[in-house]
Design an enzyme around this catalytic site. Structure first.
Site, short mmCIF file in Angstrom:
data_model
loop_
_atom_site.label_atom_id
_atom_site.label_comp_id
_atom_site.label_asym_id
_atom_site.label_seq_id
_atom_site.Cartn_x
_atom_site.Cartn_y
_atom_site.Cartn_z
N HIS A 29 2.08 1.81 -3.35
CA HIS A 29 1.03 2.85 -3.94
C HIS A 29 1.64 4.38 -3.72
CE1 HIS A 29 -2.56 0.06 -3.13
NE2 HIS A 29 -1.59 -0.47 -3.70
N ASP A 58 0.74 -1.32 0.10
CA ASP A 58 0.03 0.00 -0.06
C ASP A 58 0.86 1.35 0.02
OD1 ASP A 58 -2.29 1.82 0.77
OD2 ASP A 58 -3.35 0.12 0.86
#
Length: 446
Positions: free
Chosen positions: A267, A244
């Site tokens: 991310h 993430d």
């Protein structure tokens, strides 16, 4: 770096510091076992007293074999250290693995405690251990001043079974700091968290440095470092590879410095999300600089929900190298992380005074710059300078703007999409304001 064409990097410090960072995070370095105690050469009273300032968990019954539950021993040594005065070190010896169940290490304490982690701290593999407990906590530190976590050891969240059931259960964060002040975390490897690896919530005056934060790219919601309601934090010289956000900065956080980070996969580095469920939230005075992003799903990002309120302001992303990054520069005021479509709403978190300076490299998407802003609360005073992004696999690359207004200076590629760019004096004013809060952010955190 590949596919950067003839681009000339004006900030070699980024590359140099990145390679130095990788050298410092070499496994031989991470797993080193330098001793923490210098044995005295005399039997003096002062020497014996100084030894008492280091409390080994082994002395309190911890076996460190990776199988026996060592939680009770850690609770006992923490209780003892917290009641003492002065500076106390709690030692987790090298070449040992300590199985620790969910544990609460709280203050206030009389002492200034250092956790010297030279071995490995591991979580239970089975999520059912948390039955009847708060599933969001594993190593939970709260209400503490002058706490330090350091060493060349590891903290392993054993998150694989949590990831398999992530849609059914809210997983635990590996390490949570709540209402801590004058906090230092450094030279640790944090692996395979159940969810977020390290969360700072309601903290002040924090330095996190020389960390390796690692989890598979497929692991869900495993943010590297999460910052919430925190003021005065510096994160630097660290390697973050997770499933993430490498770093996420959310609600009511300010005075944040992010420097010399190697991020990816993951991310990217994100402000937000902000404004979920109509909430009022702010993030301001943030500097992200001298960093490298590799094969991330996003680059540097600001994301807000429709219907929210508050603002994201005085945020700068500077001297950042991208390699095969999707959405390298993105502001998204229509963020919707929901299984159902989000309804259109007029109110929005205000996004203004955002600068992107010295961002170069390759994009994995044709849309390298995306500013998707609210109709009723447009993005204002955006600033682009020295941007050079090319498509990693060749072809045309472009910018996208919706209700985005700002200024440019120097070369910007792909070409900007602002409806107008203002005048030189307006751009200069933005730079002067940027300099003023950059000086403010440059003051030592601790």
């Amino acid at each position: 770096m590949k596919n950067l064409g003839s681009v000339s990097f004006s900030s070699p410090f980024i590359i140099i510091s990145f390679h130095l960072l990788l050298l410092s995070l070499h496994p031989n370095h991470i797993q080193g076992s330098d001793t923490v105690i210098q044995l005295p050469r005399s039997g003096s009273v002062s020497a014996r007293c100084s030894l008492k300032r280091v409390l080994s968990v082994a002395q309190y019954g911890a076996e460190g074999d990776g199988h026996h539950n060592d939680t009770k021993a850690v609770e006992e040594v923490w209780k003892t250290a917290c009641a003492m005065s002065g500076r106390i070190t709690i030692l987790f010896p090298p070449e040992k693995e300590f199985l620790i169940y969910p544990i609460d290490m709280g203050g206030p304490c009389r002492s200034k405690i250092t956790l010297k982690i030279l071995g490995t701290i591991s979580a239970p593999k089975d999520p059912e251990v948390w039955d009847g407990l708060n599933p969001r906590k594993w190593l939970y530190f709260h209400g503490l001043k002058y706490l330090t976590l350091e060493g060349k050891g590891k903290i392993n969240g054993m998150g694989q079974k949590w990831w398999d059931r992530s849609c059914k259960t809210k997983p635990s964060n590996a390490i949570t700091f709540y209402k801590c002040k004058n906090l230092k975390v450094g030279e640790l490897t944090i692996l395979n968290s159940q969810q977020m690896h390290m969360a700072f919530n309601n903290c002040m005056r924090v330095v996190a440095s020389k960390l390796a934060v690692l989890a598979p790219a497929s692991s869900p919601n495993t943010d590297g470092i999460h910052i919430s309601r925190t003021k005065g934090i510096e994160v630097k010289d660290s390697l973050i590879r997770t499933g993430d956000d490498c770093i996420s900065i959310v609600r009511n956080s300010s005075q944040i410095k992010i420097r010399n980070i190697s991020c990816g996969p993951g991310h990217g580095i994100s402000i937000g999300s902000l404004g979920k469920n109509g909430s009022w939230e702010k993030v301001e005075n943030v500097m992200v600089s001298e960093s490298y992003l590799y094969q991330t799903d996003n680059g540097v990002r600001i994301k807000t929900w429709q219907g929210g309120d508050g603002f994201a302001s005085k945020i700068t992303f500077k001297n950042i190298v991208m390699e095969n990054v999707s959405n390298p520069i993105i502001i998204d005021q229509f963020y919707c992380d929901s299984p159902h479509p989000c309804r259109n709403q007029t109110s929005a978190v205000k996004v203004e005074n955002i600068s992107f300076i010295g961002i170069r490299g390759t994009s994995a998407t044709e849309e390298a710059i995306k500013f998707a802003c609210s109709d009723d609360s447009p993005c204002e005073r955006l600033y682009l300078e020295d941007i050079y992004l090319t498509l990693g696999f060749g072809g045309n690359i472009r910018s996208y703007c919706w209700q985005a207004h700002g200024y440019t200076n120097g070369r910007v590629y792909p070409p900007h999409c602002f409806p107008e760019t203002g005048n030189f004096l307006s751009a200069q004013k933005i730079l002067e304001e940027l300099d003023s809060y950059s000086i403010y952010l440059s003051k030592p955190t601790l």
